[in-house]
Design an enzyme around this catalytic site. Structure first.
Site, PDB file in Angstrom:
ATOM      1  N   ASN A  33       0.831  -1.220   0.000  1.00  0.00           N
ATOM      2  CA  ASN A  33       0.000   0.000   0.000  1.00  0.00           C
ATOM      3  C   ASN A  33       0.860   1.263   0.000  1.00  0.00           C
ATOM      4  OD1 ASN A  33       0.957   0.206   2.585  1.00  0.00           O
ATOM      5  ND2 ASN A  33      -1.033   0.148   3.607  1.00  0.00           N
ATOM      6  N   ASN A  36       4.915   2.885   3.600  1.00  0.00           N
ATOM      7  CA  ASN A  36       6.308   3.108   4.025  1.00  0.00           C
ATOM      8  C   ASN A  36       7.299   2.748   2.915  1.00  0.00           C
ATOM      9  OD1 ASN A  36       8.159   4.006   5.960  1.00  0.00           O
ATOM     10  ND2 ASN A  36       8.592   1.917   6.641  1.00  0.00           N
ATOM     11  N   SER A 125       9.724 -11.866  14.469  1.00  0.00           N
ATOM     12  CA  SER A 125      10.792 -11.054  15.051  1.00  0.00           C
ATOM     13  C   SER A 125      11.286 -11.689  16.336  1.00  0.00           C
ATOM     14  CB  SER A 125      10.208  -9.671  15.347  1.00  0.00           C
ATOM     15  OG  SER A 125      11.057  -8.948  16.202  1.00  0.00           O
ATOM     16  N   TYR A 150       3.717  -3.670  19.133  1.00  0.00           N
ATOM     17  CA  TYR A 150       4.338  -4.240  17.925  1.00  0.00           C
ATOM     18  C   TYR A 150       4.744  -5.692  18.176  1.00  0.00           C
ATOM     19  CZ  TYR A 150       7.870  -5.585  14.593  1.00  0.00           C
ATOM     20  OH  TYR A 150       8.595  -6.304  13.673  1.00  0.00           O
ATOM     21  N   LYS A 154       3.177  -9.478  16.647  1.00  0.00           N
ATOM     22  CA  LYS A 154       3.911 -10.580  16.000  1.00  0.00           C
ATOM     23  C   LYS A 154       3.627 -11.898  16.719  1.00  0.00           C
ATOM     24  CE  LYS A 154       5.991  -8.338  12.719  1.00  0.00           C
ATOM     25  NZ  LYS A 154       5.644  -8.569  11.336  1.00  0.00           N
ATOM     26  N   PHE A 179      16.463 -11.277  13.633  1.00  0.00           N
ATOM     27  CA  PHE A 179      17.144 -10.521  14.682  1.00  0.00           C
ATOM     28  C   PHE A 179      17.315  -9.090  14.161  1.00  0.00           C
ATOM     29  CE2 PHE A 179      17.626 -13.260  18.335  1.00  0.00           C
ATOM     30  CZ  PHE A 179      16.890 -14.331  17.849  1.00  0.00           C
ATOM     31  N   ASN A 200      16.156   3.216  14.395  1.00  0.00           N
ATOM     32  CA  ASN A 200      17.097   2.105  14.528  1.00  0.00           C
ATOM     33  C   ASN A 200      18.541   2.577  14.384  1.00  0.00           C
ATOM     34  OD1 ASN A 200      14.500   0.579  12.904  1.00  0.00           O
ATOM     35  ND2 ASN A 200      15.160  -0.193  14.876  1.00  0.00           N
ATOM     36  N   LEU A 201      19.426   1.792  14.954  1.00  0.00           N
ATOM     37  CA  LEU A 201      20.827   2.210  15.074  1.00  0.00           C
ATOM     38  C   LEU A 201      21.525   2.429  13.724  1.00  0.00           C
ATOM     39  CD1 LEU A 201      23.254   2.702  16.934  1.00  0.00           C
ATOM     40  CD2 LEU A 201      23.739   0.249  16.790  1.00  0.00           C
ATOM     41  N   ARG A 232      23.432  -6.716  20.271  1.00  0.00           N
ATOM     42  CA  ARG A 232      22.402  -7.261  19.380  1.00  0.00           C
ATOM     43  C   ARG A 232      23.058  -8.191  18.353  1.00  0.00           C
ATOM     44  NH1 ARG A 232      19.938  -5.378  22.778  1.00  0.00           N
ATOM     45  NH2 ARG A 232      18.256  -3.858  22.772  1.00  0.00           N
TER      46      ARG A 232
HETATM   47  P1  NAD Z   1       9.220  -1.737   5.765  1.00  0.00           P
HETATM   48  O1  NAD Z   1       8.333  -0.763   6.447  1.00  0.00           O
HETATM   49  O2  NAD Z   1      10.382  -1.222   4.999  1.00  0.00           O
HETATM   50  O3  NAD Z   1       8.350  -2.680   4.791  1.00  0.00           O
HETATM   51  C1  NAD Z   1       7.003  -2.983   5.035  1.00  0.00           C
HETATM   52  C2  NAD Z   1       6.234  -2.734   3.745  1.00  0.00           C
HETATM   53  O4  NAD Z   1       4.858  -3.076   3.979  1.00  0.00           O
HETATM   54  C3  NAD Z   1       6.265  -1.278   3.301  1.00  0.00           C
HETATM   55  O5  NAD Z   1       6.589  -1.219   1.929  1.00  0.00           O
HETATM   56  C4  NAD Z   1       4.848  -0.780   3.556  1.00  0.00           C
HETATM   57  O6  NAD Z   1       4.457   0.204   2.607  1.00  0.00           O
HETATM   58  C5  NAD Z   1       4.045  -2.051   3.435  1.00  0.00           C
HETATM   59  N1  NAD Z   1       2.800  -2.085   4.216  1.00  0.00           N
HETATM   60  C6  NAD Z   1       2.601  -1.716   5.497  1.00  0.00           C
HETATM   61  N2  NAD Z   1       1.318  -1.935   5.856  1.00  0.00           N
HETATM   62  C7  NAD Z   1       0.689  -2.470   4.781  1.00  0.00           C
HETATM   63  C8  NAD Z   1      -0.628  -2.903   4.528  1.00  0.00           C
HETATM   64  N3  NAD Z   1      -1.566  -2.823   5.481  1.00  0.00           N
HETATM   65  N4  NAD Z   1      -0.927  -3.403   3.310  1.00  0.00           N
HETATM   66  C9  NAD Z   1       0.022  -3.481   2.332  1.00  0.00           C
HETATM   67  N5  NAD Z   1       1.280  -3.054   2.509  1.00  0.00           N
HETATM   68  C10 NAD Z   1       1.626  -2.566   3.721  1.00  0.00           C
HETATM   69  O7  NAD Z   1       9.715  -2.777   6.889  1.00  0.00           O
HETATM   70  P2  NAD Z   1      10.806  -3.934   6.809  1.00  0.00           P
HETATM   71  O8  NAD Z   1      11.937  -3.548   7.701  1.00  0.00           O
HETATM   72  O9  NAD Z   1      11.072  -4.303   5.414  1.00  0.00           O
HETATM   73  O10 NAD Z   1      10.009  -5.086   7.555  1.00  0.00           O
HETATM   74  C11 NAD Z   1       9.279  -6.062   6.841  1.00  0.00           C
HETATM   75  C12 NAD Z   1       8.628  -7.005   7.836  1.00  0.00           C
HETATM   76  O11 NAD Z   1       9.633  -7.596   8.654  1.00  0.00           O
HETATM   77  C13 NAD Z   1       7.647  -6.317   8.788  1.00  0.00           C
HETATM   78  O12 NAD Z   1       6.565  -7.184   9.006  1.00  0.00           O
HETATM   79  C14 NAD Z   1       8.450  -6.162  10.054  1.00  0.00           C
HETATM   80  O13 NAD Z   1       7.630  -6.132  11.194  1.00  0.00           O
HETATM   81  C15 NAD Z   1       9.306  -7.416  10.032  1.00  0.00           C
HETATM   82  N6  NAD Z   1      10.543  -7.284  10.800  1.00  0.00           N
HETATM   83  C16 NAD Z   1      11.399  -6.258  10.532  1.00  0.00           C
HETATM   84  C17 NAD Z   1      12.570  -6.135  11.271  1.00  0.00           C
HETATM   85  C18 NAD Z   1      13.526  -5.002  11.024  1.00  0.00           C
HETATM   86  O14 NAD Z   1      14.382  -4.757  11.871  1.00  0.00           O
HETATM   87  N7  NAD Z   1      13.467  -4.295   9.898  1.00  0.00           N
HETATM   88  C19 NAD Z   1      12.866  -7.066  12.261  1.00  0.00           C
HETATM   89  C20 NAD Z   1      11.959  -8.104  12.495  1.00  0.00           C
HETATM   90  C21 NAD Z   1      10.813  -8.196  11.758  1.00  0.00           C
HETATM   91  C1  WQD Z   2      19.858  -1.408  18.546  1.00  0.00           C
HETATM   92  C2  WQD Z   2      20.700  -0.871  19.677  1.00  0.00           C
HETATM   93  C3  WQD Z   2      19.605   0.796  21.023  1.00  0.00           C
HETATM   94  C4  WQD Z   2      19.333   3.948  18.050  1.00  0.00           C
HETATM   95  C5  WQD Z   2      14.255  -3.074  17.048  1.00  0.00           C
HETATM   96  C6  WQD Z   2      12.954  -3.744  17.419  1.00  0.00           C
HETATM   97  C7  WQD Z   2      12.967  -5.181  17.025  1.00  0.00           C
HETATM   98  C8  WQD Z   2      13.350  -5.341  15.560  1.00  0.00           C
HETATM   99  C9  WQD Z   2      14.572  -4.567  15.204  1.00  0.00           C
HETATM  100  C10 WQD Z   2      11.335  -5.490  14.282  1.00  0.00           C
HETATM  101  C11 WQD Z   2      19.921  -0.689  20.986  1.00  0.00           C
HETATM  102  C12 WQD Z   2      20.812   1.376  20.323  1.00  0.00           C
HETATM  103  C13 WQD Z   2      19.600   2.745  18.680  1.00  0.00           C
HETATM  104  C14 WQD Z   2      20.048   5.101  18.453  1.00  0.00           C
HETATM  105  C15 WQD Z   2      21.249   3.779  20.057  1.00  0.00           C
HETATM  106  N1  WQD Z   2      12.350  -4.830  14.694  1.00  0.00           N
HETATM  107  N2  WQD Z   2      20.539   2.659  19.655  1.00  0.00           N
HETATM  108  N3  WQD Z   2      20.986   4.964  19.433  1.00  0.00           N
HETATM  109  O1  WQD Z   2      15.876  -2.079  19.506  1.00  0.00           O
HETATM  110  O2  WQD Z   2      17.360  -4.057  18.962  1.00  0.00           O
HETATM  111  O3  WQD Z   2      15.277  -3.747  17.737  1.00  0.00           O
HETATM  112  O4  WQD Z   2      14.470  -3.217  15.656  1.00  0.00           O
HETATM  113  O5  WQD Z   2      10.939  -6.543  14.621  1.00  0.00           O
HETATM  114  O6  WQD Z   2      11.725  -5.699  17.287  1.00  0.00           O
HETATM  115  O7  WQD Z   2      12.773  -3.651  18.815  1.00  0.00           O
HETATM  116  O8  WQD Z   2      17.137  -2.214  17.290  1.00  0.00           O
HETATM  117  O9  WQD Z   2      18.400  -0.626  15.926  1.00  0.00           O
HETATM  118  O10 WQD Z   2      16.578   0.257  17.440  1.00  0.00           O
HETATM  119  O11 WQD Z   2      18.673  -0.613  18.443  1.00  0.00           O
HETATM  120  O12 WQD Z   2      22.099   3.717  20.957  1.00  0.00           O
HETATM  121  O13 WQD Z   2      19.825   6.199  17.936  1.00  0.00           O
HETATM  122  O14 WQD Z   2      21.150   0.444  19.316  1.00  0.00           O
HETATM  123  O15 WQD Z   2      19.532   1.309  22.327  1.00  0.00           O
HETATM  124  O16 WQD Z   2      20.782  -1.011  22.020  1.00  0.00           O
HETATM  125  P1  WQD Z   2      16.423  -2.996  18.515  1.00  0.00           P
HETATM  126  P2  WQD Z   2      17.650  -0.728  17.193  1.00  0.00           P
END
Ligand code: NAD
Ligand code: WQD
Length: 340
Positions: A33, A36, A125, A150, A154, A179, A200-201, A232
């Site tokens: 959609n 993002n 996740s 969030y 999951k 991870f 995110n970091l 991490r």
């Molecule tokens: P992202 O936001 O870059 O990608 C998600 C995509 O889904 C986007 O393109 C967004 O436009 C689309 N989207 C959101 N809601 C929608 C909806 N209702 N219908 C259709 N499209 C929709 O995120 P990402 O980092 O690529 O993450 C992808 C998946 O992996 C997510 O489910 C996220 O929760 C999971 N995940 C991500 C991380 C991470 O650190 N990036 C870690 C663990 C799990």
């Molecule tokens: C990593 C480390 C922060 C930003 C999150 C979600 C997790 C998964 C991945 C989807 C931590 C530190 C961060 C900054 C910092 N997503 N940090 N300064 O929190 O491990 O995981 O994203 O499923 O569910 O919780 O990742 O990249 O945010 O942080 O010091 O500006 O970096 O404190 O220790 P996190 P992160």
């Protein structure tokens, strides 16, 4: 070759997975959609692979749109990335998160069942292990009590999918528990492009390095870890994408399988910053700031199950993750640009 529906396929992890699928000869239909992401991603995917996936702009909560997709394309399996992912925002807007992530997954599964498609790879996740799990996290541990909406979304979807598999042996589901994915495609054409100030970091570090942000705040220097900063398990997004291709093979066998995708080792925030500076040659000014609420001191994956059951092992080093992040960020200082 099979046709795969990739929801969220223009997002960060989805786009890298679409590239891997196209390179392996799959036909790909992307449903997104664009909440993002941007259509520019499709051009970049085509530049990398020479192929363009079919694209449908639509929402996973829209049953009619899904029926239309399953009617138009002979889908063999679905990889479901679509969802909202900002942990802090989920605390502010829980109903939106449950709607998008839980209702979206349920609507998708019901449309799949109507279409007779029962093969699904789901983006889960490490957060589903919850704050009390011992490290390293291993799949035999029960689902925990994630502290954010969030994370809870999951865990709920995992429970729903495992119940669906138990109720009907046609279902075959792999829930991949990621991870911390970082890095970008080696071409520098696709990468992570968060809107606004990154949570995110890794994207925060790279935006400081490219001069878009002034300095990094390191959240906490008094954790019980060797250098006092959090630990991490970072993995390269292209390794993660390849893990999805391997998971598709696992779908030949019915039932529910939850599998960690991580490098299997921990790296501290300070190590991340220092490695990035060494690899990129760019300064990354930082200050120590108070701990961020909800952060866990340290966690990483036991990645044995992925090796045993998928034949997947993270191949790319931390150095590769940093080189590729920096190539993406320096070639695209404004990410995908104004369309974003
Ligand atoms: P992202 O936001 O870059 O990608 C998600 C995509 O889904 C986007 O393109 C967004 O436009 C689309 N989207 C959101 N809601 C929608 C909806 N209702 N219908 C259709 N499209 C929709 O995120 P990402 O980092 O690529 O993450 C992808 C998946 O992996 C997510 O489910 C996220 O929760 C999971 N995940 C991500 C991380 C991470 O650190 N990036 C870690 C663990 C799990
Ligand atoms: C990593 C480390 C922060 C930003 C999150 C979600 C997790 C998964 C991945 C989807 C931590 C530190 C961060 C900054 C910092 N997503 N940090 N300064 O929190 O491990 O995981 O994203 O499923 O569910 O919780 O990742 O990249 O945010 O942080 O010091 O500006 O970096 O404190 O220790 P996190 P992160």
């Amino acid at each position: 070759m099979a046709t795969i529906l990739v929801t969220g396929g223009t997002g960060y992890i989805g786009s890298h997975t679409v590239v891997a699928l196209l390179e392996q000869g799959y036909s790909v239909v992307v449903l997104d959609n664009l909440v993002n992401s941007t259509l520019v991603v499709l051009d970049r995917i085509e530049q990398i692979t020479g192929a363009r996936p079919q694209f449908v702009q639509g929402d996973v909560r829209d049953a009619a749109a899904l029926d239309d997709v399953f009617g138009r394309f002979a889908i063999d399996a679905v990889i479901h990335f679509a969802g909202l992912k900002a942990v802090g925002e989920s605390v502010q807007r829980p109903l939106e998160y449950y709607d998008c992530n839980v209702n979206g997954s349920m609507t998708l599964c019901r449309a799949m069942a109507r279409a007779g498609v029962f093969k699904l790879v789901f983006s889960s996740s490490a957060t589903v292990y919850g704050p009390d799990a011992a490290v390293p996290y291993i799949e035999t541990m029960p689902l925990g009590q994630p502290s954010s909406p969030y994370g809870a979304s999951k865990a709920i979807v995992e429970r729903m999918l495992s119940d669906a598999c138990a109720s009907d042996e046609r279902w075959s589901v792999v829930a991949l528990r990621y991870f911390n994915p970082i890095g970008a495609h080696a071409s520098g054409l696709i990468g992570e492009d968060p809107l606004g100030i990154p949570n995110n970091l890794m994207p925060f570090i790279s935006r400081v390095a490219v001069g878009k942000l002034e300095q990094l705040q390191i959240f906490g220097d008094d954790y019980d870890t060797p250098d006092g900063t959090c630990i991490r398990d970072y993995l390269h997004v292209v390794d993660l994408a390849e893990g999805h291709c391997k998971a598709l093979n696992r779908l030949e066998e019915s039932g529910y399988h939850a599998i960690n995708l991580g490098a299997g080792k921990g790296v501290s925030v300070l190590e991340m910053v220092n490695t990035f500076m060494t690899v990129s040659g760019q300064p990354v000014p930082y200050v120590f700031a108070p701990r961020r609420s909800g952060d866990l001191p340290a966690f990483w994956a036991n990645a044995d199950k992925a090796r045993q059951q998928l034949g997947w092992v993270a191949q790319r080093s931390l150095h590769d993750m940093m080189v590729d992040t920096w190539r993406w960020q320096s070639k695209n200082p404004n990410g995908y640009g104004p369309s974003r």
